[in-house]
Design a protein around this motif. Structure first.
Motif, mmCIF file in Angstrom:
data_model
loop_
_atom_site.group_PDB
_atom_site.id
_atom_site.type_symbol
_atom_site.label_atom_id
_atom_site.label_comp_id
_atom_site.label_asym_id
_atom_site.label_seq_id
_atom_site.Cartn_x
_atom_site.Cartn_y
_atom_site.Cartn_z
ATOM 1 N N GLY A 1 26.097 4.155 -20.920
ATOM 2 C CA GLY A 1 26.919 3.261 -20.111
ATOM 3 C C GLY A 1 27.154 3.899 -18.765
ATOM 4 O O GLY A 1 26.210 4.297 -18.076
ATOM 5 N N ASP A 2 28.414 4.060 -18.367
ATOM 6 C CA ASP A 2 28.752 4.725 -17.117
ATOM 7 C C ASP A 2 29.231 6.148 -17.335
ATOM 8 O O ASP A 2 29.736 6.783 -16.404
ATOM 9 N N THR A 3 29.092 6.685 -18.543
ATOM 10 C CA THR A 3 29.577 8.022 -18.868
ATOM 11 C C THR A 3 28.451 9.037 -18.790
ATOM 12 O O THR A 3 27.395 8.865 -19.411
ATOM 13 N N THR B 1 29.670 15.268 -24.053
ATOM 14 C CA THR B 1 30.349 15.377 -22.765
ATOM 15 C C THR B 1 31.711 15.998 -23.013
ATOM 16 O O THR B 1 32.268 15.902 -24.106
ATOM 17 N N TRP B 2 32.262 16.664 -21.989
ATOM 18 C CA TRP B 2 33.581 17.262 -22.126
ATOM 19 C C TRP B 2 34.582 16.170 -22.476
ATOM 20 O O TRP B 2 34.611 15.116 -21.848
ATOM 21 N N TYR B 3 35.412 16.433 -23.469
ATOM 22 C CA TYR B 3 36.310 15.393 -23.969
ATOM 23 C C TYR B 3 37.386 15.032 -22.951
ATOM 24 O O TYR B 3 37.971 15.892 -22.292
ATOM 25 N N GLY B 4 37.652 13.754 -22.845
ATOM 26 C CA GLY B 4 38.769 13.209 -22.090
ATOM 27 C C GLY B 4 39.070 11.842 -22.651
ATOM 28 O O GLY B 4 38.144 11.096 -23.004
ATOM 29 N N PRO B 5 40.333 11.454 -22.780
ATOM 30 C CA PRO B 5 40.669 10.150 -23.371
ATOM 31 C C PRO B 5 39.972 8.980 -22.690
ATOM 32 O O PRO B 5 39.505 8.058 -23.360
ATOM 33 N N ASP B 6 39.878 9.017 -21.353
ATOM 34 C CA ASP B 6 39.241 7.907 -20.641
ATOM 35 C C ASP B 6 37.748 7.840 -20.945
ATOM 36 O O ASP B 6 37.196 6.751 -21.174
ATOM 37 N N LEU C 1 33.118 5.385 -23.805
ATOM 38 C CA LEU C 1 31.987 5.481 -24.729
ATOM 39 C C LEU C 1 32.169 4.517 -25.899
ATOM 40 O O LEU C 1 31.234 3.819 -26.306
ATOM 41 N N LYS C 2 33.374 4.483 -26.441
ATOM 42 C CA LYS C 2 33.662 3.608 -27.575
ATOM 43 C C LYS C 2 33.426 2.145 -27.198
ATOM 44 O O LYS C 2 32.765 1.383 -27.931
ATOM 45 N N PHE D 1 34.642 18.333 -27.157
ATOM 46 C CA PHE D 1 33.628 17.401 -26.707
ATOM 47 C C PHE D 1 33.815 16.039 -27.348
ATOM 48 O O PHE D 1 34.370 15.915 -28.435
ATOM 49 N N SER D 2 33.323 15.023 -26.669
ATOM 50 C CA SER D 2 32.988 13.760 -27.300
ATOM 51 C C SER D 2 31.479 13.784 -27.491
ATOM 52 O O SER D 2 30.734 14.096 -26.556
ATOM 53 N N THR D 3 31.018 13.493 -28.698
ATOM 54 C CA THR D 3 29.595 13.519 -28.961
ATOM 55 C C THR D 3 29.137 12.197 -29.555
ATOM 56 O O THR D 3 29.860 11.575 -30.334
ATOM 57 N N VAL D 4 27.960 11.771 -29.168
ATOM 58 C CA VAL D 4 27.321 10.592 -29.742
ATOM 59 C C VAL D 4 26.095 11.087 -30.491
ATOM 60 O O VAL D 4 25.182 11.664 -29.887
#
Length: 365
Positions: free
Chosen positions: A257-259, A282-287, A292-293, A344-347
């Motif tokens: 997406g845009d992430t 990617t480095w985790y951040g709530p936004d 991503l979700k 991290f947030s990971t997919v």
């Protein structure tokens, strides 16, 4: 993040005060799982004058300080994060260490955010924090004494960067530290040399999530991703033996997406090279996590957690599970509440046929 990522060692500065301030000022640089690359300009540079001090001008950092010892002059470039690069000079003077590091951020707003984090940081026992100015630049100065150590540090705001000056050593050297700190902190000068231009991120390709985990196309797409560093680890104690390839790029590897995703890993079977699991991080951040979700759920139907039979230690972090055409599973995983250090947030993408294999690999590791 999968336990198979633990071979990527974290880079942390030595010293309690250095760790506290550098972690606040440099952010992801000091917590990055991949060590930053280091370019050494000079080792043992400078000429000591009659008073035992020398002028130490950073080759690329656009600043200079005076130091009571011959110094090293270097540039660190992190693999990812909000710090674009960091230029430093420093040296040991007996048991005392002196250093000056200029962290260059992506923009001035980010530099200001980290400066305010330092200015409002909770004081450690024995610490004193005060705001002031130096040559028109806002500063925060910290003085800290404990039973074991003594330190003085100053952070100086300078455009899209912060400059951190530190003098620290054992408690027995506190008088000498105070004596050295006064001329050292006051000696900072800006405008020496040129700061290299901050790289402008190029247009990133989409992460290859649309590909099935079949032999050939996934490996080719993974190998074609732009990267600054690549690491490969073989795991022979697991059955079947696997190879994990990890790539990292400071400006980003690809986008979902845009992430912007800064890390990618591909796990393959050692005997056949067949792909098992593809992950982007990617480095985790709530936004970012929310973006991503939203994107993943806009592209693919959400499935019950029961279709993704992963070990409990991982499944309780899964926030979204989606199924692609053809059956490939995607999971968005974020850190557990209260997680410390780098997060991290990971997919992650894998085929249903590999679910049991991935579970066995996680248990093995």
């Amino acid at each position: 993040m999968s336990s198979r990522m633990t071979h990527l060692k974290s880079h942390r500065p030595q010293g309690r005060v250095a760790l506290l301030l550098c972690s606040l000022m440099l952010g992801s640089l000091t917590h990055a799982e991949a060590s930053p690359s280091v370019q050494m300009h000079r080792v043992g540079g400078g000429t000591l004058s009659a008073d035992g001090w020398t002028e130490a001008a950073s080759t690329l950092g656009n600043f200079s300080v005076r130091l009571p010892c011959l110094f090293n002059d270097f540039r660190m470039t992190p693999a990812s994060g909000e710090v674009v690069m960091a230029d430093g000079v420093g040296c040991p003077a007996g048991a005392i260490r002196l250093s000056a590091v200029r962290a260059h951020y992506r923009d001035e707003a980010t530099a200001s955010k980290y400066f305010e984090n330092i200015a409002t940081a909770e004081k450690e026992p024995g610490a004193q924090i005060e705001r002031s100015t130096q040559d028109g630049h806002a500063t925060v100065t910290l003085r800290n004494e404990t039973d074991a150590m003594c330190a003085q540090a100053r952070t100086v705001r300078a455009g899209a960067s912060n400059i951190l000056l530190i003098v620290e050593g054992p408690r027995s050297q506190c008088d000498d530290i105070k004596a050295s700190a006064t001329p050292f902190l006051a000696s900072l000068k800006l405008g020496i040399g040129e700061v290299a231009a901050v790289p402008v991120p190029t247009s990133l390709p989409e992460c290859p999530l649309q590909l099935e985990l079949a032999d050939g196309p996934v490996q080719s797409a993974f190998n074609a991703l732009p990267h600054d560093a690549i690491d490969q680890t073989e795991e022979q104690k697991c059955q079947p033996a696997t190879v994990m390839t990890v790539t990292i790029r400071r400006q980003g590897i690809c986008r979902i997406g845009d992430t912007t995703m800064s890390m990618a890993s591909l796990v393959t079977r050692k005997d056949t090279g067949a792909p098992i699991e593809l992950t982007f991080g990617t480095w985790y951040g709530p936004d970012k996590d929310a973006a991503l979700k939203a994107f993943l759920e806009s592209q693919h139907a959400r499935q019950p957690i029961s279709v993704y039979a992963r070990p409990t230690s991982i499944t309780h972090d899964v926030t979204t599970v989606v199924r692609q055409p053809g059956g490939t599973l995607l999971s968005l995983i974020r850190p557990s509440p209260g997680s410390q250090g780098t997060t991290f947030s990971t997919v992650t993408q894998l085929a249903p046929a590999n679910l049991e294999l991935v579970r066995n690999l996680d248990t093995c590791h």
